[in-house]
Motif scaffolding. Structure first.
Motif: not given
Length: 123
Positions: A17-37
């Motif tokens: 098993x593995x657990x991936x993480x992804x953190x968004x930063x910066x001048x974010x107003x809003x985030x809609x859908x997030x995903x992994x490719x």
């Protein structure tokens, strides 16, 4: 400016098993859908899993039942828990988010990509 930073990739044996993480930063107003490719050499990039702001999920048939996507809206972070890994899961995994940037006065939603993290599953 919106940036995505990924972590959690590595080398594991089949069944691990593995657990991936992804953190968004910066001048974010809003985030809609997030995903992994993911993308393997010589192959097309494919959607692994996605999750909406209200936590509706979608999975590729090849990972359904083994992977779980989740998000923490307060931290602007998306996770991918990968269980029962198979050699065919080996690829570079990319985080993607559809977001609105405060620096863009139109607030038009755009797609942003992480740098990618390598997942290698040995047999």
């Amino acid at each position: 400016q919106v940036q995505l930073v990924e972590s959690g990739g590595g080398l594991v044996q089949a069944g691990g098993s593995l657990r991936l993480s992804c953190a968004a930063s910066g001048s974010i107003f809003s985030i809609n859908t997030m995903g992994w490719y993911r993308q393997a050499p010589g192959k097309q990039r494919e959607l692994v899993a996605s999750i909406t702001y209200t936590s509706t999920t979608n999975y590729a048939d090849s990972v359904k039942g083994r992977f779980t996507i989740s998000r923490d809206n307060a931290k602007n972070t998306v996770y991918l828990q990968m269980n029962s890994l198979k050699p065919e899961d080996t690829a570079v995994y990319y985080c993607n988010t559809n977001a609105r940037d405060r620096s863009d006065w139109t607030r038009r939603p755009k797609d942003y990509w992480g740098q990618g993290t390598q997942v290698t599953v040995s047999s």
